[in-house]
Motif scaffolding. Structure first.
Motif, short mmCIF file in Angstrom:
data_model
loop_
_atom_site.label_atom_id
_atom_site.label_comp_id
_atom_site.label_asym_id
_atom_site.label_seq_id
_atom_site.Cartn_x
_atom_site.Cartn_y
_atom_site.Cartn_z
N TYR A 1 0.83 -1.20 0.00
CA TYR A 1 0.00 0.00 0.00
C TYR A 1 0.87 1.26 0.00
O TYR A 1 0.55 2.25 -0.68
N SER A 2 1.96 1.23 0.76
CA SER A 2 2.86 2.38 0.81
C SER A 2 3.43 2.68 -0.57
O SER A 2 3.60 3.84 -0.96
N LYS B 1 4.57 3.62 8.44
CA LYS B 1 5.05 4.19 7.17
C LYS B 1 3.90 4.39 6.19
O LYS B 1 3.83 5.42 5.51
N PHE B 2 3.00 3.41 6.14
CA PHE B 2 1.84 3.52 5.26
C PHE B 2 0.99 4.73 5.63
O PHE B 2 0.55 5.50 4.76
N LEU B 3 0.70 4.90 6.92
CA LEU B 3 -0.13 6.02 7.35
C LEU B 3 0.47 7.36 6.92
O LEU B 3 -0.25 8.24 6.42
N ARG B 4 1.76 7.51 7.07
CA ARG B 4 2.40 8.78 6.70
C ARG B 4 2.34 9.01 5.20
O ARG B 4 2.02 10.12 4.74
N HIS B 5 2.65 7.98 4.42
CA HIS B 5 2.55 8.11 2.97
C HIS B 5 1.11 8.38 2.55
O HIS B 5 0.85 9.16 1.63
N SER B 6 0.19 7.72 3.21
CA SER B 6 -1.22 7.84 2.86
C SER B 6 -1.74 9.25 3.11
O SER B 6 -2.41 9.84 2.25
N PHE B 7 -1.43 9.81 4.27
CA PHE B 7 -1.91 11.16 4.57
C PHE B 7 -1.20 12.21 3.71
O PHE B 7 -1.81 13.23 3.35
#
Length: 474
Positions: free
Chosen positions: A187-188, A235-241
Protein backbone atom coordinates in the motif's frame (compact mmCIF):
# COMPACT_ATOMS: atom_id res chain seq x y z
CA UNK A 1 31.90 -20.88 15.49
CA UNK A 2 31.65 -18.04 18.02
CA UNK A 3 27.88 -18.08 17.60
CA UNK A 4 27.95 -21.82 18.33
CA UNK A 5 29.82 -21.24 21.59
CA UNK A 6 27.41 -18.45 22.51
CA UNK A 7 24.46 -20.79 21.99
CA UNK A 8 26.02 -23.45 24.23
CA UNK A 9 26.76 -20.89 26.95
CA UNK A 10 23.35 -19.27 26.92
CA UNK A 11 21.58 -22.56 26.25
CA UNK A 12 22.91 -24.04 29.48
CA UNK A 13 21.77 -20.92 31.30
CA UNK A 14 18.29 -21.26 29.83
CA UNK A 15 18.02 -24.94 30.79
CA UNK A 16 18.99 -24.18 34.37
CA UNK A 17 16.52 -21.29 34.59
CA UNK A 18 13.66 -23.28 33.11
CA UNK A 19 14.32 -26.44 35.15
CA UNK A 20 14.30 -24.44 38.36
CA UNK A 21 10.92 -22.86 37.61
CA UNK A 22 8.86 -25.41 35.71
CA UNK A 23 5.85 -24.81 37.88
CA UNK A 24 5.80 -21.07 37.25
CA UNK A 25 3.68 -19.17 34.76
CA UNK A 26 4.50 -20.43 31.25
CA UNK A 27 3.87 -17.06 29.60
CA UNK A 28 7.56 -16.18 29.56
CA UNK A 29 10.26 -15.80 26.92
CA UNK A 30 14.03 -15.54 27.08
CA UNK A 31 15.90 -13.08 24.92
CA UNK A 32 19.65 -12.53 24.81
CA UNK A 33 22.72 -12.29 22.69
CA UNK A 34 26.17 -10.94 21.97
CA UNK A 35 27.01 -7.53 20.50
CA UNK A 36 30.28 -7.07 18.62
CA UNK A 37 31.75 -3.53 18.65
CA UNK A 38 29.12 -2.25 21.10
CA UNK A 39 28.28 1.45 21.03
CA UNK A 40 27.68 1.43 24.80
CA UNK A 41 27.36 -1.11 27.62
CA UNK A 42 23.59 -1.67 27.68
CA UNK A 43 20.52 -2.69 25.69
CA UNK A 44 17.11 -1.06 26.11
CA UNK A 45 14.10 -3.37 25.74
CA UNK A 46 10.67 -1.91 25.00
CA UNK A 47 7.21 -2.61 23.65
CA UNK A 48 4.83 -0.05 22.14
CA UNK A 49 7.28 2.76 22.95
CA UNK A 50 7.19 1.83 26.64
CA UNK A 51 10.54 0.89 28.10
CA UNK A 52 10.44 -2.52 29.79
CA UNK A 53 14.00 -2.62 31.09
CA UNK A 54 17.59 -1.55 30.52
CA UNK A 55 19.96 -4.52 30.54
CA UNK A 56 23.71 -4.20 31.10
CA UNK A 57 26.13 -6.11 28.90
CA UNK A 58 28.60 -8.31 30.75
CA UNK A 59 32.38 -8.26 30.23
CA UNK A 60 31.91 -10.36 27.07
CA UNK A 61 29.31 -7.93 25.68
CA UNK A 62 26.51 -10.44 26.26
CA UNK A 63 23.17 -10.28 28.04
CA UNK A 64 20.21 -12.53 28.83
CA UNK A 65 16.75 -11.33 29.82
CA UNK A 66 13.54 -13.08 30.84
CA UNK A 67 10.24 -11.52 29.75
CA UNK A 68 7.52 -12.34 32.25
CA UNK A 69 3.82 -12.62 31.44
CA UNK A 70 4.03 -11.94 27.71
CA UNK A 71 0.68 -13.72 27.26
CA UNK A 72 0.07 -14.01 23.50
CA UNK A 73 3.37 -12.36 22.57
CA UNK A 74 4.00 -9.85 19.83
CA UNK A 75 6.58 -7.37 18.58
CA UNK A 76 9.20 -5.99 20.95
CA UNK A 77 12.12 -3.68 20.23
CA UNK A 78 15.68 -3.56 21.44
CA UNK A 79 17.77 -0.41 21.25
CA UNK A 80 21.54 -0.23 21.26
CA UNK A 81 23.92 2.55 20.30
CA UNK A 82 21.33 4.56 18.42
CA UNK A 83 20.10 1.54 16.45
CA UNK A 84 16.68 -0.09 16.80
CA UNK A 85 15.52 -3.54 15.76
CA UNK A 86 12.23 -5.39 16.18
CA UNK A 87 11.97 -8.90 17.61
CA UNK A 88 8.93 -11.20 17.55
CA UNK A 89 8.40 -13.14 20.78
CA UNK A 90 5.81 -15.69 21.81
CA UNK A 91 5.42 -17.66 25.07
CA UNK A 92 8.26 -20.15 25.76
CA UNK A 93 10.56 -18.68 23.10
CA UNK A 94 14.28 -18.82 23.93
CA UNK A 95 15.76 -16.48 21.37
CA UNK A 96 19.44 -15.60 21.04
CA UNK A 97 21.18 -13.33 18.57
CA UNK A 98 24.59 -12.11 17.53
CA UNK A 99 25.28 -8.87 15.69
CA UNK A 100 28.07 -6.51 14.77
CA UNK A 101 27.19 -2.82 15.18
CA UNK A 102 29.31 -1.96 12.12
CA UNK A 103 26.61 -3.70 10.04
CA UNK A 104 23.74 -3.73 12.49
CA UNK A 105 20.81 -5.15 10.51
CA UNK A 106 22.89 -7.09 7.97
CA UNK A 107 24.83 -8.99 10.64
CA UNK A 108 21.85 -9.85 12.83
CA UNK A 109 21.35 -13.63 13.11
CA UNK A 110 19.01 -15.43 15.50
CA UNK A 111 19.19 -18.93 16.95
CA UNK A 112 17.18 -20.88 19.50
CA UNK A 113 13.44 -21.37 19.85
CA UNK A 114 11.76 -18.67 17.75
CA UNK A 115 14.75 -18.15 15.45
CA UNK A 116 13.08 -19.16 12.16
CA UNK A 117 10.26 -16.64 12.35
CA UNK A 118 12.63 -13.82 13.40
CA UNK A 119 15.21 -14.61 10.72
CA UNK A 120 12.34 -14.56 8.22
CA UNK A 121 11.22 -11.12 9.44
CA UNK A 122 14.78 -9.75 9.41
CA UNK A 123 15.33 -11.06 5.89
CA UNK A 124 12.09 -9.46 4.72
CA UNK A 125 13.14 -6.19 6.37
CA UNK A 126 16.45 -6.18 4.48
CA UNK A 127 14.72 -7.05 1.19
CA UNK A 128 12.24 -4.21 1.75
CA UNK A 129 15.09 -1.76 2.37
CA UNK A 130 16.60 -2.67 -1.00
CA UNK A 131 13.24 -2.59 -2.75
CA UNK A 132 12.38 0.78 -1.22
CA UNK A 133 15.37 2.32 -3.01
CA UNK A 134 14.21 0.77 -6.29
CA UNK A 135 10.64 1.94 -5.76
CA UNK A 136 11.78 5.52 -6.21
CA UNK A 137 13.15 4.55 -9.63
CA UNK A 138 10.03 2.60 -10.55
CA UNK A 139 7.89 5.62 -9.66
CA UNK A 140 9.10 7.27 -12.87
CA UNK A 141 7.27 4.63 -14.91
CA UNK A 142 3.75 5.22 -16.15
CA UNK A 143 1.00 4.01 -13.77
CA UNK A 144 0.29 0.75 -15.62
CA UNK A 145 3.93 -0.37 -15.74
CA UNK A 146 4.48 0.73 -12.17
CA UNK A 147 1.50 -1.30 -11.02
CA UNK A 148 2.80 -4.41 -12.79
CA UNK A 149 6.19 -3.97 -11.14
CA UNK A 150 4.91 -3.64 -7.58
CA UNK A 151 2.30 -6.38 -8.10
CA UNK A 152 5.15 -8.66 -9.12
CA UNK A 153 7.11 -7.78 -5.97
CA UNK A 154 4.07 -8.51 -3.81
CA UNK A 155 3.51 -11.84 -5.54
CA UNK A 156 7.09 -12.92 -4.79
CA UNK A 157 6.67 -12.00 -1.11
CA UNK A 158 3.41 -13.93 -0.85
CA UNK A 159 5.08 -16.93 -2.46
CA UNK A 160 8.02 -16.75 -0.03
CA UNK A 161 5.65 -16.55 2.94
CA UNK A 162 3.72 -19.60 1.72
CA UNK A 163 6.96 -21.56 1.28
CA UNK A 164 7.99 -20.58 4.80
CA UNK A 165 4.63 -21.66 6.28
CA UNK A 166 4.77 -24.95 4.35
CA UNK A 167 8.19 -25.68 5.81
CA UNK A 168 7.73 -24.45 9.39
CA UNK A 169 4.83 -24.43 11.79
CA UNK A 170 3.64 -20.88 12.41
CA UNK A 171 1.15 -19.27 14.76
CA UNK A 172 -1.90 -17.21 13.90
CA UNK A 173 -0.17 -14.16 15.39
CA UNK A 174 2.92 -14.58 13.22
CA UNK A 175 0.78 -15.05 10.10
CA UNK A 176 -1.16 -11.90 10.89
CA UNK A 177 2.00 -9.80 11.30
CA UNK A 178 3.82 -11.27 8.28
CA UNK A 179 0.79 -10.70 6.04
CA UNK A 180 0.30 -7.16 7.30
CA UNK A 181 3.97 -6.38 6.59
CA UNK A 182 3.46 -7.43 2.97
CA UNK A 183 0.18 -5.56 2.52
CA UNK A 184 1.16 -2.30 4.18
CA UNK A 185 4.46 -2.24 2.33
CA UNK A 186 2.51 -2.71 -0.93
CA UNK A 187 0.00 0.00 0.00
CA UNK A 188 2.86 2.38 0.81
CA UNK A 189 4.30 1.80 -2.65
CA UNK A 190 0.98 2.93 -4.14
CA UNK A 191 0.62 5.94 -1.86
CA UNK A 192 4.11 7.22 -2.57
CA UNK A 193 3.77 7.05 -6.37
CA UNK A 194 2.31 10.54 -7.07
CA UNK A 195 4.66 12.16 -4.56
CA UNK A 196 7.84 10.71 -6.07
CA UNK A 197 6.85 10.68 -9.75
CA UNK A 198 8.85 13.38 -11.54
CA UNK A 199 7.22 16.73 -12.22
CA UNK A 200 5.70 19.31 -9.90
CA UNK A 201 2.29 19.23 -11.58
CA UNK A 202 0.92 16.54 -9.29
CA UNK A 203 -2.68 17.10 -10.37
CA UNK A 204 -1.93 15.68 -13.84
CA UNK A 205 -0.25 12.65 -12.25
CA UNK A 206 -3.27 12.03 -10.02
CA UNK A 207 -5.62 12.24 -13.00
CA UNK A 208 -3.55 9.67 -14.90
CA UNK A 209 -4.03 6.95 -12.27
CA UNK A 210 -6.47 4.08 -12.89
CA UNK A 211 -9.78 4.65 -11.10
CA UNK A 212 -9.31 1.60 -8.89
CA UNK A 213 -5.70 2.46 -7.96
CA UNK A 214 -6.65 3.22 -4.35
CA UNK A 215 -9.61 0.89 -3.91
CA UNK A 216 -7.91 -0.82 -0.98
CA UNK A 217 -8.39 2.33 1.12
CA UNK A 218 -12.01 1.45 1.81
CA UNK A 219 -10.80 -1.66 3.70
CA UNK A 220 -7.95 0.04 5.58
CA UNK A 221 -8.38 0.69 9.29
CA UNK A 222 -6.77 4.04 10.10
CA UNK A 223 -7.31 3.31 13.79
CA UNK A 224 -5.76 -0.15 14.07
CA UNK A 225 -4.65 -0.37 17.69
CA UNK A 226 -2.96 -3.74 17.11
CA UNK A 227 -0.63 -2.40 14.40
CA UNK A 228 -0.12 1.09 15.78
CA UNK A 229 3.51 0.26 16.61
CA UNK A 230 4.20 -1.66 13.40
CA UNK A 231 6.87 -0.04 11.22
CA UNK A 232 5.11 -0.78 7.93
CA UNK A 233 1.71 0.39 9.19
CA UNK A 234 3.27 3.60 10.49
CA UNK A 235 5.05 4.19 7.17
CA UNK A 236 1.84 3.52 5.26
CA UNK A 237 -0.13 6.02 7.35
CA UNK A 238 2.40 8.78 6.70
CA UNK A 239 2.55 8.11 2.97
CA UNK A 240 -1.22 7.84 2.86
CA UNK A 241 -1.91 11.16 4.57
CA UNK A 242 0.73 12.85 2.41
CA UNK A 243 -1.07 11.57 -0.67
CA UNK A 244 -4.67 12.08 0.45
CA UNK A 245 -3.85 15.63 1.50
CA UNK A 246 -2.53 16.20 -2.01
CA UNK A 247 -6.04 15.58 -3.35
CA UNK A 248 -7.51 17.95 -0.77
CA UNK A 249 -4.85 20.54 -1.50
CA UNK A 250 -5.80 20.73 -5.17
CA UNK A 251 -9.46 21.19 -4.27
CA UNK A 252 -8.68 24.70 -3.05
CA UNK A 253 -5.35 25.41 -4.71
CA UNK A 254 -5.24 25.51 -8.49
CA UNK A 255 -1.53 26.21 -8.83
CA UNK A 256 0.28 23.80 -11.10
CA UNK A 257 3.51 23.76 -9.09
CA UNK A 258 3.05 21.86 -5.87
CA UNK A 259 5.05 22.95 -2.80
CA UNK A 260 5.20 20.12 -0.28
CA UNK A 261 6.70 22.49 2.32
CA UNK A 262 3.77 24.92 2.21
CA UNK A 263 1.73 25.77 5.28
CA UNK A 264 -1.51 25.16 3.38
CA UNK A 265 -0.53 21.58 2.50
CA UNK A 266 0.51 20.83 6.10
CA UNK A 267 -2.78 22.21 7.41
CA UNK A 268 -4.62 19.93 4.97
CA UNK A 269 -2.81 16.92 6.47
CA UNK A 270 -3.80 17.89 10.00
CA UNK A 271 -7.44 18.33 8.92
CA UNK A 272 -7.49 14.87 7.33
CA UNK A 273 -5.98 13.25 10.41
CA UNK A 274 -8.56 14.95 12.58
CA UNK A 275 -11.38 13.64 10.41
CA UNK A 276 -10.18 10.06 9.86
CA UNK A 277 -8.26 9.07 12.99
CA UNK A 278 -9.97 8.58 16.32
CA UNK A 279 -7.49 6.28 18.07
CA UNK A 280 -5.80 8.76 20.47
CA UNK A 281 -2.32 7.23 20.24
CA UNK A 282 -2.24 7.06 16.44
CA UNK A 283 -3.82 10.49 16.10
CA UNK A 284 -1.40 12.19 18.49
CA UNK A 285 1.63 10.61 16.85
CA UNK A 286 0.54 11.74 13.37
CA UNK A 287 -0.35 15.26 14.50
CA UNK A 288 3.00 15.54 16.26
CA UNK A 289 4.94 14.15 13.31
CA UNK A 290 3.58 16.61 10.74
CA UNK A 291 3.61 19.59 13.08
CA UNK A 292 7.21 19.16 14.22
CA UNK A 293 8.39 18.43 10.68
CA UNK A 294 7.02 21.77 9.51
CA UNK A 295 8.11 23.83 12.50
CA UNK A 296 11.62 22.38 12.52
CA UNK A 297 12.20 23.77 9.01
CA UNK A 298 10.21 26.98 9.10
CA UNK A 299 11.54 30.48 9.73
CA UNK A 300 8.18 32.25 9.33
CA UNK A 301 6.68 33.25 12.70
CA UNK A 302 3.21 33.93 11.30
CA UNK A 303 2.99 30.53 9.60
CA UNK A 304 4.35 28.80 12.70
CA UNK A 305 1.63 30.28 14.87
CA UNK A 306 -1.10 29.37 12.37
CA UNK A 307 0.05 25.77 12.40
CA UNK A 308 0.36 25.80 16.17
CA UNK A 309 -3.26 26.94 16.51
CA UNK A 310 -4.41 24.16 14.19
CA UNK A 311 -2.49 21.59 16.23
CA UNK A 312 -3.84 22.92 19.54
CA UNK A 313 -7.41 22.64 18.26
CA UNK A 314 -6.96 18.99 17.30
CA UNK A 315 -4.68 17.52 19.94
CA UNK A 316 -5.86 16.30 23.33
CA UNK A 317 -2.36 15.73 24.71
CA UNK A 318 -1.97 18.61 27.14
CA UNK A 319 1.73 17.99 27.73
CA UNK A 320 2.53 18.01 24.01
CA UNK A 321 0.44 21.15 23.54
CA UNK A 322 2.45 22.97 26.19
CA UNK A 323 5.70 21.69 24.68
CA UNK A 324 4.72 22.99 21.25
CA UNK A 325 3.80 26.38 22.67
CA UNK A 326 7.25 26.68 24.20
CA UNK A 327 8.90 25.35 21.04
CA UNK A 328 7.23 27.97 18.83
CA UNK A 329 8.12 30.74 21.27
CA UNK A 330 11.75 29.58 21.21
CA UNK A 331 11.72 29.58 17.41
CA UNK A 332 10.87 33.29 17.64
CA UNK A 333 13.76 33.90 20.06
CA UNK A 334 16.28 32.11 17.80
CA UNK A 335 14.92 33.22 14.41
CA UNK A 336 17.13 34.48 11.61
CA UNK A 337 18.44 37.96 12.35
CA UNK A 338 18.27 37.55 16.12
CA UNK A 339 21.32 37.60 18.36
CA UNK A 340 22.44 34.13 19.40
CA UNK A 341 21.27 33.68 23.02
CA UNK A 342 23.36 32.99 26.10
CA UNK A 343 23.58 29.26 26.79
CA UNK A 344 25.70 27.78 29.57
CA UNK A 345 27.96 24.85 28.65
CA UNK A 346 31.20 23.09 29.55
CA UNK A 347 34.22 22.40 27.39
CA UNK A 348 35.88 18.98 27.58
CA UNK A 349 38.18 20.24 30.35
CA UNK A 350 35.08 20.93 32.48
CA UNK A 351 35.45 24.72 32.23
CA UNK A 352 32.07 26.45 32.35
CA UNK A 353 31.42 29.01 29.63
CA UNK A 354 28.75 30.72 27.55
CA UNK A 355 28.38 29.42 24.01
CA UNK A 356 27.58 32.95 22.89
CA UNK A 357 30.97 34.21 24.10
CA UNK A 358 33.02 31.77 22.02
CA UNK A 359 31.50 33.16 18.81
CA UNK A 360 34.20 35.57 17.67
CA UNK A 361 34.17 34.65 13.96
CA UNK A 362 31.74 32.96 11.55
CA UNK A 363 30.52 29.91 13.48
CA UNK A 364 28.62 26.74 12.67
CA UNK A 365 26.94 25.07 15.67
CA UNK A 366 25.79 21.44 15.41
CA UNK A 367 24.36 19.03 17.98
CA UNK A 368 24.68 15.33 18.74
CA UNK A 369 23.35 12.64 21.05
CA UNK A 370 24.19 9.03 21.86
CA UNK A 371 20.59 8.18 20.97
CA UNK A 372 21.39 8.99 17.32
CA UNK A 373 24.67 7.16 17.00
CA UNK A 374 24.89 7.17 13.21
CA UNK A 375 24.29 10.91 13.16
CA UNK A 376 26.97 11.34 15.83
CA UNK A 377 29.54 9.62 13.62
CA UNK A 378 28.43 11.03 10.27
CA UNK A 379 28.17 14.61 11.51
CA UNK A 380 31.66 14.52 13.01
CA UNK A 381 33.16 13.09 9.83
CA UNK A 382 31.42 15.88 7.90
CA UNK A 383 32.68 18.53 10.31
CA UNK A 384 36.22 17.23 9.90
CA UNK A 385 35.91 17.69 6.14
CA UNK A 386 34.39 21.17 6.47
CA UNK A 387 37.14 22.38 8.83
CA UNK A 388 39.72 21.48 6.20
CA UNK A 389 37.85 23.43 3.50
CA UNK A 390 36.90 26.47 5.59
CA UNK A 391 39.59 27.16 8.23
CA UNK A 392 38.22 30.68 8.81
CA UNK A 393 34.98 29.20 10.19
CA UNK A 394 34.58 27.87 13.72
CA UNK A 395 32.77 24.51 13.52
CA UNK A 396 31.64 23.40 16.97
CA UNK A 397 29.61 20.40 18.14
CA UNK A 398 27.39 20.38 21.23
CA UNK A 399 26.28 17.26 23.10
CA UNK A 400 22.69 17.43 24.39
CA UNK A 401 22.64 14.26 26.56
CA UNK A 402 22.14 14.28 30.29
CA UNK A 403 25.22 12.09 30.78
CA UNK A 404 28.37 12.71 32.80
CA UNK A 405 31.19 14.38 30.88
CA UNK A 406 33.51 11.36 31.16
CA UNK A 407 31.11 9.19 29.20
CA UNK A 408 30.67 11.86 26.53
CA UNK A 409 34.43 12.38 26.21
CA UNK A 410 34.99 8.62 25.99
CA UNK A 411 32.65 8.39 23.00
CA UNK A 412 34.60 11.16 21.26
CA UNK A 413 37.99 9.70 22.13
CA UNK A 414 36.98 6.20 21.03
CA UNK A 415 36.16 7.62 17.59
CA UNK A 416 39.27 9.83 17.60
CA UNK A 417 37.29 13.02 17.22
CA UNK A 418 39.16 16.16 18.39
CA UNK A 419 37.99 17.44 21.76
CA UNK A 420 38.83 21.13 21.25
CA UNK A 421 35.67 21.70 19.20
CA UNK A 422 33.33 19.92 21.61
CA UNK A 423 30.96 21.35 24.21
CA UNK A 424 28.46 19.88 26.68
CA UNK A 425 25.26 21.64 27.72
CA UNK A 426 25.18 22.51 31.41
CA UNK A 427 21.42 22.02 31.61
CA UNK A 428 20.53 19.78 28.63
CA UNK A 429 16.75 19.62 29.15
CA UNK A 430 16.29 23.39 29.39
CA UNK A 431 18.97 24.40 26.89
CA UNK A 432 18.00 22.06 24.05
CA UNK A 433 14.41 23.31 24.41
CA UNK A 434 15.66 26.91 24.52
CA UNK A 435 17.67 26.37 21.33
CA UNK A 436 14.75 24.44 19.75
CA UNK A 437 17.01 21.51 18.88
CA UNK A 438 14.64 19.58 16.62
CA UNK A 439 15.49 17.60 14.52
CA UNK A 440 18.97 16.37 15.43
CA UNK A 441 20.35 17.72 12.13
CA UNK A 442 19.46 21.27 13.22
CA UNK A 443 22.44 23.55 12.67
CA UNK A 444 22.97 27.23 13.49
CA UNK A 445 24.98 29.55 11.25
CA UNK A 446 26.08 32.59 13.26
CA UNK A 447 28.18 35.46 11.91
CA UNK A 448 31.10 37.15 13.66
CA UNK A 449 28.70 39.69 15.23
CA UNK A 450 26.79 36.84 16.93
CA UNK A 451 23.80 37.34 14.61
CA UNK A 452 21.94 34.19 13.54
CA UNK A 453 22.21 33.84 9.77
CA UNK A 454 20.27 30.56 9.59
CA UNK A 455 18.68 28.80 12.55
CA UNK A 456 17.55 25.78 10.52
CA UNK A 457 20.57 24.80 8.45
CA UNK A 458 21.71 21.21 7.85
CA UNK A 459 25.36 20.30 7.24
CA UNK A 460 24.24 17.46 4.96
CA UNK A 461 22.08 19.60 2.66
CA UNK A 462 23.24 20.20 -0.91
CA UNK A 463 23.39 23.99 -0.50
CA UNK A 464 25.03 24.07 2.92
CA UNK A 465 28.45 25.16 1.69
CA UNK A 466 26.86 27.99 -0.28
CA UNK A 467 25.29 29.15 2.97
CA UNK A 468 28.68 28.98 4.71
CA UNK A 469 30.28 31.09 1.97
CA UNK A 470 27.45 33.59 2.24
CA UNK A 471 28.02 33.85 6.00
CA UNK A 472 31.77 34.35 5.50
CA UNK A 473 31.16 37.19 3.06
CA UNK A 474 28.68 39.08 5.24
Amino acid sequence: MRLHYLCIFLGLTLVNCVDDKKAENENYAYFGGEIINPGNDFVVLSKADKIIDTVKLDNRNRFLYKFENIETGGLYTFHHGGEIQVVFLEPKDSLLFRLNTLEFDESLVYTGRGDKKNNYLVNEFLINEIQEKNIFKYCQLNPELYLKRIDSLKFIKLKNLKLFKDRYETSELFDKIAMADINYNYYSSKEVYPMVHYGRDKSTILESLPKDFYDYRKDVDYNDAFFKDNHYYDKFLRHSFNNMALHEHYNHNDKQHFNRSSLCYTLDKLELIDSLVSNPVIKEELLYYYTINYLARSTDSISNNKLLNSYLNKSTDEESKENFKRFVSMLDVTKNGATFPSVKAFDTKNNELDLKEIIDRPTVITFWSHLYYDHFKDSHYKLRELRMKYPEVNFISVNIDNYDSDRIKKSLIDKRFPLQYEYILKNPKVSKEFLAVQPMTKTYLVDKHKIIVNSNANIFSSNFEEEVLGMINR
